[in-house]
Design a protein around this motif. Structure first.
Motif, PDB file in Angstrom:
ATOM      1  N   ALA A  84      -2.156   3.652   6.095  1.00  0.00           N
ATOM      2  CA  ALA A  84      -2.070   2.273   5.611  1.00  0.00           C
ATOM      3  C   ALA A  84      -2.005   1.281   6.770  1.00  0.00           C
ATOM      4  N   LEU A 112      -7.527   3.722  -1.765  1.00  0.00           N
ATOM      5  CA  LEU A 112      -7.652   3.097  -0.451  1.00  0.00           C
ATOM      6  C   LEU A 112      -9.051   2.540  -0.226  1.00  0.00           C
ATOM      7  N   LEU A 162       0.829  -1.208   0.000  1.00  0.00           N
ATOM      8  CA  LEU A 162       0.000   0.000   0.000  1.00  0.00           C
ATOM      9  C   LEU A 162       0.863   1.258   0.000  1.00  0.00           C
TER      10      LEU A 162
END
Length: 433
Positions: A116, A59, A28
């Motif tokens: 993240a 996301l 990520l």
């Protein structure tokens, strides 16, 4: 109240899942670092820009694909919810996260790490333990840096209700675009279908890079933040008299630059006399008319002062302003100043500090209790709920820089502490705490 069930029953299974979660976390971070890449290095994701929107949507897509319930609010904050089984603890989740915006040509980890890590932590906990007793929410806050509009912490301030569109909507960026207009282009704002805020936080826990060199230089794995410094920012304007560089004798001059330079040096000396943790910085200076053959008639500079004690910070500012006034009088100049940021120091929650310390000791991670010299969203959340921060080292102390770096091992250690804290709250905690 139903108890959480252990889905991954063996330690080997849990460690394998943790390793896979760490891999996803770094994946990520890498993907986010490619969104808003700047030609001069690093990345630029300013609030309500196309790169900012792309990052939030990325996301959301990942979290939805992995089974988390996601939602936005009017400001563009993104939430991923792991709903608890206990009715009393369901509607006010513990928040974990950070901000998705960057400074211009910012680094890979500032803000993005906490975002993240928070989302991946929820995925790990759900996979290993199933639904929590008390709700957990990962949040990708829309803005913290103040890099586009003259307003910092918009994401957390809108969540906590300390500011709203009436205060921020008419602020303009360098191109004259209003903040509300920019938000509406991205589909947000008070006229959108999104709520003001979908949840109120029961607490806030943030994993972040240190943005300094203390942890690295002391060989420490984890920083436990005790306080976040207060900040004062002033614009100082010094007015003298612009005149010809060749025909104006030295003793006739009203040189604004000479006065400003004297002020800056003496304020620097004053800061040194106060000692740590006080810091004072002149970050920008502008000369007018700014010509090689003209005595500077006007000089403006910024002054940024930070300390963990409000009384000490206020006393320093008073002394700094006396230096400015005396220097202006001595050099036959006019001085004025305007404060454009005032944030009081904030202490982190002592109970959470102790829990983080206990977790570090149980995991055999070295740790250090320390203040944060930078501002963070945790200080805004601390106004309405318990808040805490976990630091991991920054190589060479670099931050807000394309070469900002924290190793995978250091990130994984911070991530493990974050997971342990979320587990204690969501799965072990008692609802009457």
């Amino acid at each position: 109240m139903s108890e959480p069930s252990l889905i991954k029953s063996t330690e080997a299974d849990r460690e394998a899942t943790f390793a896979a979660s760490c891999h996803l976390l770094h994946e990520l971070l890498e993907e986010l670092s490619n969104i808003g890449k700047a030609e001069e290095g690093g990345m630029t994701r300013l609030l309500y820009s196309s790169s900012w929107l792309k990052a939030q949507q990325y996301l959301q897509h990942v979290m939805q694909g992995k089974g988390l319930v996601t939602s936005y609010d009017q400001s563009g904050n993104l939430y991923a919810l792991l709903e608890g089984t206990d009715e009393n603890g369901r509607h006010k989740p513990l928040f974990t996260g950070s901000h998705i915006d960057t400074v211009i040509s910012g680094g890979k980890f500032d803000g993005a790490l906490g975002v993240a890590a928070g989302m991946v932590a929820l995925l790990y906990l759900n996979e290993v333990y199933g639904p929590p007793v008390r709700s957990l929410a990962a949040v990708s806050l829309c803005e913290e840096e103040g890099s586009r509009f003259p307003f910092a912490f918009w994401g957390s301030r809108s969540v906590t209700g300390s500011n709203d569109w009436s205060a921020a909507g008419n602020l303009k960026d360098a191109e004259g675009i209003r903040m509300l207009e920019a938000a509406e282009i991205c589909g947000f704002g008070p006229n959108s279908s999104y709520p003001v805020r979908p949840f109120e936080p029961d607490g806030y826990l943030e994993l972040h890079i240190e943005q300094g060199a203390v942890l690295e230089r002391t060989g420490t794995s984890i920083g436990i933040v005790t306080d976040i410094v207060g900040q004062k920012r002033l614009d100082v304007m010094i007015t003298g008299e612009a005149n010809h560089a060749g025909t104006t004798p030295m003793h006739y001059r009203k040189d604004a630059l000479i006065g400003a330079t004297e002020m800056i040096v003496r304020i620097h000396e004053l800061a040194l006399s106060y000692g740590d943790p006080l810091v004072a910085t002149v970050g920008t200076m502008e000369l007018l008319p700014g010509a090689v053959n003209v005595v500077p008639g006007k000089v403006s500079f910024t002054l940024d002062i930070r300390h963990t004690d409000k009384g000490i910070m206020d006393r320093f500012i008073l002394e700094a302003l006396l230096i400015i006034s005396a220097s202006a009088a001595r050099n036959r100049l006019h001085a004025e100043w305007q404060e454009h940021l005032s944030v009081d120091p904030v202490a982190m929650d002592e109970g959470w500090i102790e829990r983080i310390q206990n977790a570090c000791e149980a995991l055999d991670f070295s740790y250090r209790k320390m203040p944060s010299g930078a501002g963070h969203d945790a200080q805004i959340f601390a106004e309405v709920c318990k808040a805490a921060m976990i630091f991991v080292p920054s190589q060479n102390g670099l931050s807000h820089h394309p070469e900002e770096f924290t190793s995978e091992e250091e990130i994984n250690q911070g991530f493990r502490v974050l997971v342990e804290m979320l587990y204690q709250y969501g799965y072990r905690g008692k609802t009457d705490e």
